[in-house]
Design a protein around this motif. Sequence first.
Motif, mmCIF file in Angstrom:
data_model
loop_
_atom_site.group_PDB
_atom_site.id
_atom_site.type_symbol
_atom_site.label_atom_id
_atom_site.label_comp_id
_atom_site.label_asym_id
_atom_site.label_seq_id
_atom_site.Cartn_x
_atom_site.Cartn_y
_atom_site.Cartn_z
ATOM 1 N N LEU A 143 0.829 -1.207 0.000
ATOM 2 C CA LEU A 143 0.000 0.000 0.000
ATOM 3 C C LEU A 143 0.863 1.258 0.000
ATOM 4 N N ALA A 144 1.950 1.253 0.763
ATOM 5 C CA ALA A 144 2.847 2.408 0.786
ATOM 6 C C ALA A 144 3.441 2.660 -0.594
ATOM 7 N N ASP A 145 3.742 1.598 -1.303
ATOM 8 C CA ASP A 145 4.294 1.715 -2.660
ATOM 9 C C ASP A 145 3.285 2.379 -3.597
ATOM 10 N N GLN A 146 1.996 2.074 -3.424
ATOM 11 C CA GLN A 146 0.968 2.714 -4.251
ATOM 12 C C GLN A 146 0.990 4.228 -4.062
ATOM 13 N N PHE A 147 1.162 4.665 -2.830
ATOM 14 C CA PHE A 147 1.211 6.098 -2.540
ATOM 15 C C PHE A 147 2.462 6.738 -3.141
ATOM 16 N N ILE A 148 3.612 6.105 -2.923
ATOM 17 C CA ILE A 148 4.890 6.698 -3.324
ATOM 18 C C ILE A 148 5.037 6.782 -4.833
ATOM 19 N N GLN A 149 4.503 5.799 -5.571
ATOM 20 C CA GLN A 149 4.662 5.818 -7.032
ATOM 21 C C GLN A 149 4.076 7.078 -7.657
ATOM 22 N N ILE A 150 3.164 7.723 -6.949
ATOM 23 C CA ILE A 150 2.587 8.993 -7.417
ATOM 24 C C ILE A 150 3.190 10.173 -6.656
ATOM 25 N N ALA A 151 3.246 10.070 -5.344
ATOM 26 C CA ALA A 151 3.686 11.200 -4.507
ATOM 27 C C ALA A 151 5.147 11.569 -4.737
ATOM 28 N N ALA A 152 5.959 10.620 -5.201
ATOM 29 C CA ALA A 152 7.379 10.924 -5.445
ATOM 30 C C ALA A 152 7.539 12.084 -6.418
ATOM 31 N N TRP A 153 6.624 12.192 -7.368
ATOM 32 C CA TRP A 153 6.736 13.242 -8.393
ATOM 33 C C TRP A 153 6.406 14.621 -7.830
ATOM 34 N N SER A 154 5.843 14.668 -6.626
ATOM 35 C CA SER A 154 5.577 15.961 -6.007
ATOM 36 C C SER A 154 6.864 16.661 -5.584
ATOM 37 N N PRO A 203 -13.672 8.131 -9.085
ATOM 38 C CA PRO A 203 -13.382 6.772 -8.593
ATOM 39 C C PRO A 203 -12.781 6.801 -7.203
ATOM 40 N N ARG A 204 -13.011 5.750 -6.437
ATOM 41 C CA ARG A 204 -12.422 5.622 -5.088
ATOM 42 C C ARG A 204 -10.969 5.142 -5.236
ATOM 43 N N LEU A 205 -10.020 6.024 -4.976
ATOM 44 C CA LEU A 205 -8.610 5.730 -5.226
ATOM 45 C C LEU A 205 -7.804 5.469 -3.953
ATOM 46 N N GLU A 206 -8.407 5.726 -2.793
ATOM 47 C CA GLU A 206 -7.784 5.459 -1.498
ATOM 48 C C GLU A 206 -6.384 6.090 -1.407
ATOM 49 N N LEU A 207 -5.317 5.328 -1.169
ATOM 50 C CA LEU A 207 -3.992 5.920 -1.000
ATOM 51 C C LEU A 207 -3.507 6.627 -2.260
ATOM 52 N N ARG A 208 -3.864 6.089 -3.413
ATOM 53 C CA ARG A 208 -3.488 6.770 -4.659
ATOM 54 C C ARG A 208 -4.164 8.136 -4.742
ATOM 55 N N ALA A 210 -4.910 10.089 -2.206
ATOM 56 C CA ALA A 210 -4.163 10.989 -1.322
ATOM 57 C C ALA A 210 -2.883 11.473 -1.991
ATOM 58 N N ALA A 211 -2.217 10.563 -2.707
ATOM 59 C CA ALA A 211 -0.976 10.939 -3.387
ATOM 60 C C ALA A 211 -1.240 11.930 -4.522
ATOM 61 N N ILE A 212 -2.315 11.700 -5.273
ATOM 62 C CA ILE A 212 -2.664 12.625 -6.359
ATOM 63 C C ILE A 212 -2.990 14.006 -5.780
ATOM 64 N N ALA A 213 -3.725 14.033 -4.683
ATOM 65 C CA ALA A 213 -4.075 15.309 -4.048
ATOM 66 C C ALA A 213 -2.820 16.047 -3.594
ATOM 67 N N THR A 214 -1.885 15.335 -2.992
ATOM 68 C CA THR A 214 -0.631 15.949 -2.539
ATOM 69 C C THR A 214 0.132 16.552 -3.710
ATOM 70 N N THR A 215 0.236 15.797 -4.803
ATOM 71 C CA THR A 215 0.985 16.267 -5.969
ATOM 72 C C THR A 215 0.302 17.462 -6.618
ATOM 73 N N LEU A 216 -1.021 17.385 -6.812
ATOM 74 C CA LEU A 216 -1.748 18.493 -7.435
ATOM 75 C C LEU A 216 -1.685 19.756 -6.580
ATOM 76 N N THR A 217 -1.746 19.596 -5.270
ATOM 77 C CA THR A 217 -1.663 20.760 -4.377
ATOM 78 C C THR A 217 -0.321 21.456 -4.511
ATOM 79 N N ASN A 218 0.750 20.691 -4.567
ATOM 80 C CA ASN A 218 2.074 21.284 -4.741
ATOM 81 C C ASN A 218 2.209 21.970 -6.094
#
Length: 473
Positions: A143-154, A203-208, A210-218
């Motif tokens: 699950l952590a990997d799902q978050f990081i694969q997107i959030a890393a680009w932030s 769609p319900r993306l759960e941890l993904r 959260a990662a998309i929201a973090t990246t878009l906010t930045n």
Amino acid sequence: MNENAASSLQAAGKIDGPSSSWASEFRATFALAWPLVIAQLAQNALHTTDVILLGWLGSTYLAAGTLATTFLMPFLVGGIGVVGAVAPLVAQARGSRDIKAVRRIVRQGCWAAIALAAALVPIVLQIKPIYQALGQDPAATELADQFIQIAAWSLFPALGIIAFRSLLSAFDATRAILVITVFGVLINALTAYVLIFGHFGFPRLELRGAAIATTLTNVFMLLAMVLYVIRHRRLKRFHVLLRFWKPDWPRFREIFRIGTPIGLTVLAEVGMFTAAALLMGRLGTDEVAAHAIALQCASIAFMVPLGLGIAATVRVGMAYGRGDVEGVRKAGWTSFVMGTAFMTFSCISFLTFGPHIVTVFLDPHVEANANSLTLAASFLVVAGIFQLVDGAQVVAAHSLRGLSDTKVPMLLAIVGYWMVGLPIAYVLGFVANMRGVGIWIGLAAGLAFVAVVLVTRFAMRERLNLLNGMRPA
């Protein structure tokens, strides 16, 4: 400097002449610092929002999100420290009225942000094999990997924000930083809520999600700062994006020369608190929960001297740039007195109301929370003393950054955190059997050492030849 450049700098913000009175310095520092303090609190709210929303999903998702952010954070704060060198350099350029230097420093700060993110993202993306090698829970790691694969680009927009935030801070546009950060908190909360749970047809993306929201906010915050700089009447004449592709290798190297020690200093401090949390983990879950509560209280109070420290970097850097020895003295000590005064207030609050403060985090009517609450209250007693030295060291460190003095403070900080603080924490916590209180005394001792040596270094700045690089007034 030519007349047009001087007038441009004057239009971008009032340039101080010879050092003003203590009262004027106090007003200038306060006006610069208070939006930064609130912006730092708002920045913390970005992470707090994600924690709350992931907690609504369940403890498994919250644990996975915590694992992911714990892995990402050292890379982020290290990069922020490096790019943060833009702030003192721009402040010095403002003080010396060098308009071309302002543009080139910010541009190379953006280059540094891009280079750092490009180097760090591939490492961050390897969270899964790294956590597997460390024996972390496979389900949580997945699950952590799902978050990081997107959030890393932030990392790209997050580090870019620091370059432009440094420019805005150096030219007293801290209210813009505050407004943009507050809007970022709101956008993150709304976007995360929609994408994590799948509301309003998404769609319900759960941890993904959260990662998309973090990246878009930045991304939003970076674009907002760029637009503010290139469109605002006081700042647009700097043309910070003019010939963006043109290198300025001396200034690029200067950012890394000054910024790398800053990044390592921050990492050393973060590492000390991470190690303390691991030591708490050996004592039990009640100690970990109590430690988290006390640390959160200390972190909230820390935002005030941190904002004052950022202001000190700017004020000291401006005085340094214009060759004003007396201005350096007043800027540094004004921020120090203001930071220490606030931390004295927070110290008294922790000592007086500690048992009541901790009940905000845990329900005192639940019997299972009784031990954690008692421990947290005892930790806050130590944290009260901790407040004084923590505020002193952060303001002193930032004042020295205004003089481009970062290498020796880095070495002193590493010694204080890892050769003083942690050994004392271990000895008192486990050998002397003082447990969690002993660990907190060790943290306070490490910060006290760093505070004393950095404040002394600033006080002895002339004897240590830290002002030798100043231009004649």
